[in-house]
Design a protein around this motif. Structure first.
Motif, short mmCIF file in Angstrom:
data_model
loop_
_atom_site.label_atom_id
_atom_site.label_comp_id
_atom_site.label_asym_id
_atom_site.label_seq_id
_atom_site.Cartn_x
_atom_site.Cartn_y
_atom_site.Cartn_z
N ASN A 1 -65.51 -7.76 -52.27
CA ASN A 1 -65.00 -7.68 -53.72
C ASN A 1 -64.53 -9.12 -54.19
O ASN A 1 -64.62 -9.14 -55.60
CB ASN A 1 -63.82 -6.89 -54.05
N ASP A 2 -64.23 -10.19 -53.45
CA ASP A 2 -63.73 -11.30 -53.80
C ASP A 2 -64.90 -12.27 -53.74
O ASP A 2 -65.55 -12.25 -52.68
CB ASP A 2 -62.71 -11.98 -52.74
N ILE A 3 -64.76 -13.19 -54.68
CA ILE A 3 -65.80 -14.04 -54.67
C ILE A 3 -65.48 -15.59 -55.44
O ILE A 3 -64.32 -15.56 -56.07
CB ILE A 3 -67.10 -13.73 -55.91
N PHE A 4 -65.92 -16.61 -54.86
CA PHE A 4 -65.82 -17.96 -55.73
C PHE A 4 -67.18 -18.16 -56.06
O PHE A 4 -68.29 -17.95 -55.70
CB PHE A 4 -65.59 -18.96 -54.56
N ILE A 5 -67.27 -18.85 -57.45
CA ILE A 5 -68.44 -19.29 -57.83
C ILE A 5 -68.50 -20.99 -58.02
O ILE A 5 -67.50 -21.35 -58.56
CB ILE A 5 -68.69 -18.62 -59.23
N ASP A 6 -69.47 -21.71 -57.71
CA ASP A 6 -69.49 -23.02 -57.90
C ASP A 6 -70.87 -23.25 -58.39
O ASP A 6 -72.12 -23.01 -58.12
CB ASP A 6 -69.34 -23.49 -56.30
N MET A 7 -70.91 -24.13 -59.42
CA MET A 7 -72.01 -24.43 -60.33
C MET A 7 -72.61 -25.82 -59.54
O MET A 7 -71.64 -26.28 -58.65
CB MET A 7 -71.95 -24.69 -61.78
N LEU A 8 -73.82 -26.03 -59.69
CA LEU A 8 -74.43 -27.20 -58.85
C LEU A 8 -73.81 -28.47 -59.21
O LEU A 8 -73.44 -28.77 -60.17
CB LEU A 8 -76.01 -27.36 -59.17
N ASN A 9 -73.31 -29.15 -58.34
CA ASN A 9 -72.71 -30.51 -58.42
C ASN A 9 -74.04 -31.68 -58.51
O ASN A 9 -74.51 -31.75 -57.32
CB ASN A 9 -71.62 -30.90 -57.29
N THR A 10 -73.93 -32.31 -59.42
CA THR A 10 -75.07 -33.46 -59.65
C THR A 10 -74.33 -34.90 -59.63
O THR A 10 -75.17 -35.38 -60.14
CB THR A 10 -75.91 -33.11 -60.94
N LYS A 11 -73.47 -34.84 -58.90
CA LYS A 11 -72.72 -36.36 -58.62
C LYS A 11 -73.96 -37.24 -58.19
O LYS A 11 -74.58 -36.72 -57.54
CB LYS A 11 -71.77 -36.27 -57.88
N ASP A 12 -73.79 -38.46 -58.44
CA ASP A 12 -74.70 -39.46 -57.97
C ASP A 12 -75.24 -39.34 -56.55
O ASP A 12 -76.18 -39.27 -56.16
CB ASP A 12 -74.41 -40.96 -58.44
N TYR A 13 -74.21 -39.50 -55.77
CA TYR A 13 -74.50 -39.49 -54.27
C TYR A 13 -74.90 -38.01 -53.73
O TYR A 13 -75.88 -38.13 -52.88
CB TYR A 13 -73.26 -39.88 -53.58
N ILE A 14 -74.85 -37.33 -54.37
CA ILE A 14 -75.29 -35.70 -54.16
C ILE A 14 -76.59 -35.74 -54.69
O ILE A 14 -77.65 -35.31 -53.88
CB ILE A 14 -74.52 -34.63 -54.62
N ALA A 15 -76.88 -36.05 -55.85
CA ALA A 15 -78.13 -36.14 -56.40
C ALA A 15 -79.36 -37.05 -55.59
O ALA A 15 -80.37 -36.69 -55.79
CB ALA A 15 -78.22 -36.77 -57.96
#
Ligand code: SF4
Length: 276
Positions: free
Chosen positions: A211-225
């Motif tokens: 029942n418990d969730i966390f939601i994270d949108m896509l991180n597009t920081k430069d070093y990740i990109a």
């Protein structure tokens, strides 16, 4: 195949900046699951590995168990929460051989650690440790769930165990009355054009008993990109378009986020993002 190195760490219990954990334990530096969106790729700077080598090395902290045992023996108050792990997957393939995470959990049991232990993984290898996890006083097991189909998850989680295995494992922990959560993150750009498939994921999570969730949108920081974009460029045009919409925070992204919140409500899930 990731190159394996054995090292001795200076400490193993590290103070965390995450709102959900006071301390983190990372038994490895590097992660062979090699997700293209991984924010932990910056860890290479501590072992002299370039950013683009992420997924190609694992540094094994061979003295991790000894360090934790000493630390817990000297701790007066043991009420702090600990997360396993924050910048690696503690149940990645090499763990099957080295059993460092398993022995770290045994050490926490030995010291009857009363604080919250949070285990977050993409691996069903954690099922091996169900017997130890059951002995922990205050434990929560989370699985990163990014789709309901292996084919979709493989696009960005190159070498991680299939999402179907994760969903099965999540169910087993629920059947064993262990507190669980699903970490829906990142939400893949793929779903911007496939709302029904996104809904499917929320439904399946609910049906697993979580029942418990966390939601994270896509991180597009430069070093990740830098690692992510070459991979995105191999996806369909639709996915590429959705990625750039997310990166530029275009107005359709707001509608997408609203749709996600509708699904949270529809499936009566507890969104715990504020705790992170
Ligand atoms: S499993 Fe986690 S730590 Fe490992 S590569 Fe994927 S996102 Fe990074």
């Amino acid at each position: 195949m990731a190159k394996v190195h054995e090292i001795e760490a200076k400490n193993i219990l590290t103070k965390s900046n995450l709102p959900s954990a006071d301390y983190v334990i990372n038994p490895y530096t590097g992660c062979a699951f090699s997700c293209s969106y991984c924010y932990a790729s910056f860890m290479g700077r501590f072992v002299d590995e370039p950013l683009e080598n992420w997924g190609k090395y694992i540094y094994i902290k061979t003295n991790a168990v000894e360090l934790l045992d000493q630390k817990l023996a000297s701790m007066r108050k043991k009420d702090k929460s600990i997360m396993l792990a924050s910048v690696t997957d503690a149940w990645q393939y090499i763990e099957e051989k080295y059993e460092i995470t398993r022995n770290l959990l045994k050490t926490l049991v030995k010291h009857e650690y009363p604080g919250k232990i949070q285990c977050l993984t993409k691996s069903d290898l954690i099922l091996r440790d169900l017997d130890i996890i059951k002995q922990l006083k205050n434990v929560e097991v989370g699985f990163t769930i990014t789709s309901t189909k292996n084919k979709i998850s493989k696009a960005l989680e190159v070498a991680a165990p299939g999402v179907e295995k994760r969903l099965e494992a999540l169910k087993v922990f629920n059947e064993n009355d262990i507190k669980t959560y699903a970490f829906i993150g990142p939400v893949f750009p793929y779903f911007m054009n496939k709302p029904d498939e996104l809904e499917d994921m929320f439904r399946v999570i609910k049906e697993s008993g979580t029942n418990d969730i966390f939601i994270d949108m896509l991180n597009t920081k430069d070093y990740i990109a830098k690692n992510l974009e070459p991979r995105i460029s191999q996806q369909s045009e639709d996915v590429q378009k959705a990625y750039w919409a997310i990166k530029n925070d275009d107005k359709e992204v707001l509608a997408f986020k609203r749709y996600i919140m509708k699904l949270v409500k529809k499936y009566d899930l507890n969104l715990n993002n504020k705790k992170r």
